[in-house]
Design a protein around this motif. Structure first.
Motif, mmCIF file in Angstrom:
data_model
loop_
_atom_site.group_PDB
_atom_site.id
_atom_site.type_symbol
_atom_site.label_atom_id
_atom_site.label_comp_id
_atom_site.label_asym_id
_atom_site.label_seq_id
_atom_site.Cartn_x
_atom_site.Cartn_y
_atom_site.Cartn_z
ATOM 1 N N SER A 48 0.829 -1.205 0.000
ATOM 2 C CA SER A 48 0.000 0.000 0.000
ATOM 3 C C SER A 48 0.865 1.257 0.000
ATOM 4 O O SER A 48 0.616 2.196 -0.755
ATOM 5 C CB SER A 48 -0.919 -0.016 1.223
ATOM 6 N N ARG A 49 1.887 1.281 0.854
ATOM 7 C CA ARG A 49 2.793 2.441 0.900
ATOM 8 C C ARG A 49 3.463 2.658 -0.437
ATOM 9 O O ARG A 49 3.525 3.790 -0.935
ATOM 10 C CB ARG A 49 3.853 2.253 1.993
ATOM 11 N N ARG A 53 2.873 5.958 -2.693
ATOM 12 C CA ARG A 53 4.065 6.790 -2.927
ATOM 13 C C ARG A 53 4.330 6.950 -4.418
ATOM 14 O O ARG A 53 4.536 8.058 -4.913
ATOM 15 C CB ARG A 53 5.284 6.173 -2.231
ATOM 16 N N GLU A 54 4.303 5.842 -5.165
ATOM 17 C CA GLU A 54 4.569 5.893 -6.602
ATOM 18 C C GLU A 54 3.484 6.660 -7.358
ATOM 19 O O GLU A 54 3.778 7.424 -8.275
ATOM 20 C CB GLU A 54 4.693 4.473 -7.152
ATOM 21 N N THR A 55 2.243 6.472 -6.966
ATOM 22 C CA THR A 55 1.146 7.170 -7.642
ATOM 23 C C THR A 55 1.209 8.674 -7.382
ATOM 24 O O THR A 55 1.095 9.476 -8.307
ATOM 25 C CB THR A 55 -0.215 6.601 -7.180
ATOM 26 N N CYS A 56 1.415 9.056 -6.130
ATOM 27 C CA CYS A 56 1.509 10.487 -5.808
ATOM 28 C C CYS A 56 2.705 11.135 -6.487
ATOM 29 O O CYS A 56 2.640 12.296 -6.884
ATOM 30 C CB CYS A 56 1.583 10.686 -4.289
ATOM 31 N N ALA A 57 3.790 10.390 -6.641
ATOM 32 C CA ALA A 57 4.976 10.935 -7.314
ATOM 33 C C ALA A 57 4.689 11.211 -8.792
ATOM 34 O O ALA A 57 5.225 12.161 -9.357
ATOM 35 C CB ALA A 57 6.152 9.973 -7.170
ATOM 36 N N ARG A 58 3.847 10.388 -9.415
ATOM 37 C CA ARG A 58 3.476 10.603 -10.825
ATOM 38 C C ARG A 58 2.469 11.732 -10.983
ATOM 39 O O ARG A 58 2.395 12.356 -12.024
ATOM 40 C CB ARG A 58 2.887 9.331 -11.410
ATOM 41 N N TRP A 59 1.659 11.940 -9.978
ATOM 42 C CA TRP A 59 0.660 13.002 -9.993
ATOM 43 C C TRP A 59 1.254 14.260 -9.367
ATOM 44 O O TRP A 59 2.265 14.187 -8.682
ATOM 45 C CB TRP A 59 -0.556 12.587 -9.189
ATOM 46 N N PRO A 62 2.161 17.453 -3.965
ATOM 47 C CA PRO A 62 3.390 17.947 -3.353
ATOM 48 C C PRO A 62 3.660 17.335 -1.977
ATOM 49 O O PRO A 62 2.760 16.826 -1.316
ATOM 50 C CB PRO A 62 3.119 19.453 -3.220
ATOM 51 N N GLU A 63 4.929 17.377 -1.600
ATOM 52 C CA GLU A 63 5.271 17.055 -0.217
ATOM 53 C C GLU A 63 4.768 18.206 0.627
ATOM 54 O O GLU A 63 4.727 19.322 0.140
ATOM 55 C CB GLU A 63 6.798 16.937 -0.067
ATOM 56 N N PRO A 64 4.321 18.017 1.815
ATOM 57 C CA PRO A 64 4.302 16.778 2.586
ATOM 58 C C PRO A 64 3.037 15.961 2.388
ATOM 59 O O PRO A 64 2.827 14.977 3.080
ATOM 60 C CB PRO A 64 4.371 17.287 4.017
ATOM 61 N N TYR A 65 2.193 16.326 1.435
ATOM 62 C CA TYR A 65 0.923 15.621 1.236
ATOM 63 C C TYR A 65 1.128 14.183 0.769
ATOM 64 O O TYR A 65 0.358 13.297 1.120
ATOM 65 C CB TYR A 65 0.023 16.413 0.291
ATOM 66 N N GLU A 66 2.163 13.968 -0.036
ATOM 67 C CA GLU A 66 2.488 12.601 -0.437
ATOM 68 C C GLU A 66 2.818 11.773 0.796
ATOM 69 O O GLU A 66 2.336 10.650 0.962
ATOM 70 C CB GLU A 66 3.665 12.597 -1.413
ATOM 71 N N PHE A 67 3.633 12.318 1.678
ATOM 72 C CA PHE A 67 4.008 11.630 2.912
ATOM 73 C C PHE A 67 2.763 11.325 3.751
ATOM 74 O O PHE A 67 2.605 10.222 4.281
ATOM 75 C CB PHE A 67 4.998 12.484 3.717
ATOM 76 N N LEU A 68 1.860 12.298 3.887
ATOM 77 C CA LEU A 68 0.639 12.094 4.668
ATOM 78 C C LEU A 68 -0.216 10.990 4.055
ATOM 79 O O LEU A 68 -0.742 10.127 4.769
ATOM 80 C CB LEU A 68 -0.166 13.395 4.750
ATOM 81 N N ALA A 69 -0.365 11.008 2.735
ATOM 82 C CA ALA A 69 -1.161 9.985 2.057
ATOM 83 C C ALA A 69 -0.570 8.592 2.279
ATOM 84 O O ALA A 69 -1.307 7.625 2.512
ATOM 85 C CB ALA A 69 -1.264 10.290 0.563
ATOM 86 N N VAL A 70 0.747 8.490 2.243
ATOM 87 C CA VAL A 70 1.418 7.204 2.460
ATOM 88 C C VAL A 70 1.167 6.704 3.882
ATOM 89 O O VAL A 70 0.863 5.523 4.099
ATOM 90 C CB VAL A 70 2.934 7.322 2.166
ATOM 91 N N GLN A 71 1.284 7.593 4.862
ATOM 92 C CA GLN A 71 1.066 7.190 6.259
ATOM 93 C C GLN A 71 -0.382 6.751 6.489
ATOM 94 O O GLN A 71 -0.637 5.745 7.158
ATOM 95 C CB GLN A 71 1.423 8.331 7.217
ATOM 96 N N ALA A 73 -2.502 5.627 4.210
ATOM 97 C CA ALA A 73 -2.728 4.377 3.478
ATOM 98 C C ALA A 73 -2.203 3.183 4.268
ATOM 99 O O ALA A 73 -2.872 2.143 4.354
ATOM 100 C CB ALA A 73 -2.064 4.437 2.107
ATOM 101 N N ALA A 74 -1.023 3.306 4.829
ATOM 102 C CA ALA A 74 -0.441 2.200 5.595
ATOM 103 C C ALA A 74 -1.311 1.858 6.796
ATOM 104 O O ALA A 74 -1.553 0.672 7.082
ATOM 105 C CB ALA A 74 0.974 2.553 6.038
ATOM 106 N N GLU A 75 -1.790 2.861 7.487
ATOM 107 C CA GLU A 75 -2.630 2.617 8.664
ATOM 108 C C GLU A 75 -3.968 1.991 8.280
ATOM 109 O O GLU A 75 -4.403 1.012 8.889
ATOM 110 C CB GLU A 75 -2.858 3.917 9.433
ATOM 111 N N LEU A 76 -4.625 2.544 7.278
ATOM 112 C CA LEU A 76 -5.922 1.996 6.872
ATOM 113 C C LEU A 76 -5.786 0.578 6.320
ATOM 114 O O LEU A 76 -6.652 -0.272 6.542
ATOM 115 C CB LEU A 76 -6.593 2.909 5.850
ATOM 116 N N THR A 77 -4.685 0.313 5.626
ATOM 117 C CA THR A 77 -4.453 -1.036 5.106
ATOM 118 C C THR A 77 -4.206 -2.018 6.242
ATOM 119 O O THR A 77 -4.751 -3.127 6.241
ATOM 120 C CB THR A 77 -3.280 -1.038 4.113
#
Length: 175
Positions: A48-49, A53-59, A62-71, A73-77
């Protein structure tokens, strides 16, 4: 129950989107949508992380939103795996719509009855994940899927500079 905690219990998809999201998304005017299915096991959070991470990097997230989305996603997964009790795969959906990222994690489990963030006892070994999601996300909630599973979603509001998401080339040519 306070109004702020009640919003987390609403059993409806985010922003009125139909479910299952990945089957009906073509009917919704979104800028970007991507989803992935991961097995319901110990590798799910890492997968999930990586996916987020890869999807947000292609879209243009911006940081830190990519970092927040990754965190988030990991928790919800991790929650989807734990509470889904291995009953089928975990579905992860990521949507970018102008100034909003919507992340939805769905499992096939039937154990969810009242999902909410709460403060665990100080010595508890678990139970802090949704509290973290509550603090990191702009909004979040959950709903039961038509197949009896549980979908938990989180929204991240992006800064106004991200509103210019289009299919234009990255660089403009001089006239």
């Amino acid at each position: 129950m306070s109004e702020s905690s009640a919003r987390h219990l609403r059993p409806v998809p985010p922003t009125g989107l139909p479910e299952p999201l990945h089957q009906q998304i073509e009917h919704v005017p979104l800028r970007r949508h991507k989803w992935q299915v991961v097995p319901s096991d110990l590798t799910s959070s890492a997968a999930s992380r990586s996916f987020v991470r890869e999807t947000c990097a292609r879209w243009p997230v911006p940081e830190p939103y990519e970092f927040l989305a990754v965190q988030i996603a990991a928790e919800l997964t991790a929650n989807a795996v734990e509470h889904g009790k291995g009953n089928g795969p975990v579905h992860i959906s990521l949507i970018l719509d102008a100034d909003l990222v919507i992340l939805t994690v769905t499992n096939s489990g039937t154990t969810a009855t009242d999902i909410q963030a709460h403060r665990p006892e100080a010595d508890a070994e678990s139970g802090r994940g949704l509290l973290m999601v509550d603090h990191l996300a702009t909004d979040w909630g959950w709903y039961r899927t038509s197949t009896g599973g549980t979908a938990v979603w989180a929204e991240l509001a992006l800064p106004p500079a991200t509103e210019a998401v289009t299919d234009r080339p990255q660089t403009e040519t001089p006239r």
